[in-house]
Motif scaffolding. Structure first.
Motif, PDB file in Angstrom:
ATOM      1  N   LEU A 169       0.856  -1.243   0.214  1.00  0.00           N
ATOM      2  CA  LEU A 169       0.066   0.145   0.117  1.00  0.00           C
ATOM      3  C   LEU A 169       0.961   1.265   0.030  1.00  0.00           C
ATOM      4  CD1 LEU A 169      -2.626   1.333   0.238  1.00  0.00           C
ATOM      5  CD2 LEU A 169      -2.669   1.029   2.727  1.00  0.00           C
ATOM      6  N   ILE A 170       1.985   1.288   0.865  1.00  0.00           N
ATOM      7  CA  ILE A 170       2.856   2.461   0.901  1.00  0.00           C
ATOM      8  C   ILE A 170       3.311   2.425  -0.516  1.00  0.00           C
ATOM      9  CG2 ILE A 170       4.883   3.387   1.952  1.00  0.00           C
ATOM     10  CD1 ILE A 170       4.083   2.080   4.389  1.00  0.00           C
ATOM     11  N   ALA A 171       3.797   1.369  -1.219  1.00  0.00           N
ATOM     12  CA  ALA A 171       4.556   1.677  -2.458  1.00  0.00           C
ATOM     13  C   ALA A 171       3.580   2.057  -3.349  1.00  0.00           C
ATOM     14  CB  ALA A 171       5.114   0.129  -3.022  1.00  0.00           C
ATOM     15  N   LEU A 172       2.315   1.762  -3.239  1.00  0.00           N
ATOM     16  CA  LEU A 172       1.329   2.211  -4.516  1.00  0.00           C
ATOM     17  C   LEU A 172       1.171   3.658  -4.122  1.00  0.00           C
ATOM     18  CD1 LEU A 172      -1.471  -0.558  -4.452  1.00  0.00           C
ATOM     19  CD2 LEU A 172       0.311  -0.203  -5.985  1.00  0.00           C
ATOM     20  N   ILE A 173       0.850   4.285  -2.951  1.00  0.00           N
ATOM     21  CA  ILE A 173       0.816   5.471  -2.659  1.00  0.00           C
ATOM     22  C   ILE A 173       2.005   6.432  -3.166  1.00  0.00           C
ATOM     23  CG2 ILE A 173       0.547   7.239  -0.913  1.00  0.00           C
ATOM     24  CD1 ILE A 173      -1.095   5.326   0.744  1.00  0.00           C
ATOM     25  N   HIS A 174       3.120   5.782  -3.015  1.00  0.00           N
ATOM     26  CA  HIS A 174       4.460   6.292  -3.462  1.00  0.00           C
ATOM     27  C   HIS A 174       4.609   6.531  -5.049  1.00  0.00           C
ATOM     28  CE1 HIS A 174       8.535   5.505  -5.312  1.00  0.00           C
ATOM     29  NE2 HIS A 174       8.971   6.448  -4.427  1.00  0.00           N
ATOM     30  N   ASP A 175       3.866   5.474  -5.680  1.00  0.00           N
ATOM     31  CA  ASP A 175       3.861   5.654  -7.207  1.00  0.00           C
ATOM     32  C   ASP A 175       3.083   6.709  -7.721  1.00  0.00           C
ATOM     33  OD1 ASP A 175       5.894   3.394  -7.248  1.00  0.00           O
ATOM     34  OD2 ASP A 175       4.136   2.095  -7.349  1.00  0.00           O
ATOM     35  N   LEU A 202      -1.102   1.092 -11.533  1.00  0.00           N
ATOM     36  CA  LEU A 202      -1.189   0.475 -10.208  1.00  0.00           C
ATOM     37  C   LEU A 202      -1.164  -1.149 -10.230  1.00  0.00           C
ATOM     38  CD1 LEU A 202      -3.996   2.672  -8.243  1.00  0.00           C
ATOM     39  CD2 LEU A 202      -1.461   2.743  -8.034  1.00  0.00           C
ATOM     40  N   GLY A 203      -1.755  -1.609 -11.282  1.00  0.00           N
ATOM     41  CA  GLY A 203      -1.740  -3.025 -11.594  1.00  0.00           C
ATOM     42  C   GLY A 203      -0.320  -3.399 -11.850  1.00  0.00           C
ATOM     43  N   TYR A 204       0.301  -2.758 -12.756  1.00  0.00           N
ATOM     44  CA  TYR A 204       1.718  -3.111 -13.175  1.00  0.00           C
ATOM     45  C   TYR A 204       2.592  -2.802 -11.862  1.00  0.00           C
ATOM     46  CZ  TYR A 204       1.513  -3.316 -17.998  1.00  0.00           C
ATOM     47  OH  TYR A 204       1.294  -3.757 -19.311  1.00  0.00           O
ATOM     48  N   SER A 205       2.480  -1.964 -11.124  1.00  0.00           N
ATOM     49  CA  SER A 205       3.392  -2.018  -9.935  1.00  0.00           C
ATOM     50  C   SER A 205       3.026  -2.870  -8.878  1.00  0.00           C
ATOM     51  CB  SER A 205       2.977  -0.695  -9.072  1.00  0.00           C
ATOM     52  OG  SER A 205       3.969  -0.463  -7.830  1.00  0.00           O
ATOM     53  N   LEU A 284       4.870   3.246 -14.544  1.00  0.00           N
ATOM     54  CA  LEU A 284       5.734   2.022 -14.616  1.00  0.00           C
ATOM     55  C   LEU A 284       7.054   2.127 -14.120  1.00  0.00           C
ATOM     56  CD1 LEU A 284       4.365   0.940 -18.288  1.00  0.00           C
ATOM     57  CD2 LEU A 284       3.853  -0.204 -16.168  1.00  0.00           C
ATOM     58  N   ALA A 285       7.783   3.104 -14.600  1.00  0.00           N
ATOM     59  CA  ALA A 285       9.290   3.502 -14.037  1.00  0.00           C
ATOM     60  C   ALA A 285       9.134   3.521 -12.390  1.00  0.00           C
ATOM     61  CB  ALA A 285       9.592   4.795 -14.588  1.00  0.00           C
ATOM     62  N   ALA A 286       8.056   4.345 -11.895  1.00  0.00           N
ATOM     63  CA  ALA A 286       8.149   4.488 -10.344  1.00  0.00           C
ATOM     64  C   ALA A 286       7.546   3.067  -9.997  1.00  0.00           C
ATOM     65  CB  ALA A 286       6.946   5.475  -9.916  1.00  0.00           C
TER      66      ALA A 286
END
Length: 371
Positions: A169-175, A202-205, A284-286
């Motif tokens: 969740l933190i990684a998704l908010i980061h992206d 979000l799906g790719y991340s 995608l990069a993030a």
């Protein structure tokens, strides 16, 4: 086997690797710096919301020789200072988008544009978007994003554990924060295509993150029953074993998106492609960055706080210290072995020389039977 494939195989087997977990504070610092920059850009410049969210009018003209820059100046003048965006369409037509116009203002602007562009009024197509409709679209977008986040957290908490769900969740908010901040800094228009792009990234991340988590879950099974590796070391091995796969997936996904953004939007002038392509490219990069440098290190930090993992780290450290002491003792024994061998050789030489002397003394001793 190719060089990259050979490196990937060695990473998977644990023969080589990079200490991502050990240097996690560096990656945290980089992420915090990028996030702060994105937030500052968002606060200072704000988002350039399209008419789908803010309301306004879209005018489509027939073929004209007027340039896009000149048409933008004329449109803003006709609209009384409202911001206008002009895109060159195929065949020389223009798409003029003016935010903040209502129904009463649209008709005079249409007539003024037709006059300035020297085209018939009836040939200028007008589409109006009300602010209430844009507000509904924005609310539905936020609702969809919230539902997506909740479902992701629930799935990861059930399939893995709550620590991995929190890290993801933190990684998704980061992206999301980085992508939105780039939109604010670049000034690209936010449209429904942008929202679609955000949900897609979000799906790719999440895909890259789940791949690493699955490897980590398998490698850390019954981890407390061994004393070879700590949890952080196993997490680092999991990142390295999936590193090449994550890079390949990201590069393959970025290539067509880069074609949309730089070739379609930049070279060919299809500005509408920028709405979704920029979100996809940055996201995608993030996402690839966060799945390697943020999500898994966060899981390792959370797991290392557990008493079982602290006890495991102590056992691993004690075993390695004992092994190091044993190796040092063996080295000392090997160094002293030649001297001991020489001493043993000397004793073997002395022994035979003394034995004849003792036998001679026995032979020269008077016997009690002789008279």
């Amino acid at each position: 086997m190719s060089k990259l494939g050979n490196i990937g195989a060695r990473l998977y087997r644990g023969e080589v690797g990079y200490d991502f977990i050990g240097k996690r504070k560096i990656w945290y610092g980089i992420s915090i710096l990028i996030t702060i920059t994105a937030i500052v850009g968002l606060a200072v410049r704000g988002l350039n919301m399209g008419i789908e969210f803010s309301g306004g009018a879209v005018f489509t003209t027939p073929k004209t020789s007027v340039s896009a820059a000149e048409a933008q100046h004329q449109a803003e003048s006709a609209a009384g200072g409202h911001q206008a965006m002009v895109q060159k369409l195929g065949g020389g037509a223009l798409r003029i988008q003016i935010s903040g116009l209502d129904t009463q203002q649209a008709l005079p602007v249409q007539e003024e544009l037709a006059k300035d562009l020297n085209v018939p009024v009836k040939d200028v197509n007008t589409q109006l978007v009300g602010p209430s409709w844009g507000e509904q679209i924005a609310n539905k977008a936020w609702l969809g994003l919230g539902i997506f986040m909740v479902l992701v957290v629930l799935y990861l908490a059930i399939a893995f554990e709550w620590r991995m769900a929190l890290a993801a969740l933190i990684a998704l908010i980061h992206d999301l924060t980085i992508t939105v901040g780039v939109y604010a800094l670049v000034g690209f228009e936010v449209t429904p295509g942008t929202v679609i792009g955000l949900l897609t990234i979000l799906g790719y991340s999440l895909y890259d993150t789940v791949v690493v988590f699955d490897s980590l879950k398998e490698a850390s099974k019954d981890i407390t029953k061994q004393t070879r590796f700590t949890y952080g070391e196993i997490a680092n091995r999991s990142i390295n074993s999936t590193l090449v796969r994550s890079i390949n997936t990201t590069v393959v996904a970025l290539l067509p998106v880069a074609g949309l953004l730089f070739v379609g939007g930049g070279v060919l002038g299809a500005g509408m492609l920028n709405d979704i392509s920029l979100a996809l490219f940055v996201g995608l990069a993030a996402g690839a960055y966060s799945s390697i440098f943020i999500a898994t290190p966060l899981v390792a930090d959370l797991k290392n706080r557990e008493p079982q993992m602290k006890a495991l780290a102590k056992r691993v450290k004690s075993k390695r210290a004992a092994a190091a002491a044993k190796d040092a003792g063996q080295e000392d024994t090997e160094e002293s072995a030649p001297a001991a061998a020489d001493a043993e050789d000397g004793a073997a030489v002395v022994g035979p020389r003394q034995q004849p002397a003792s036998r001679n003394r026995g032979r020269g001793r008077p016997s009690g039977k002789r008279r």
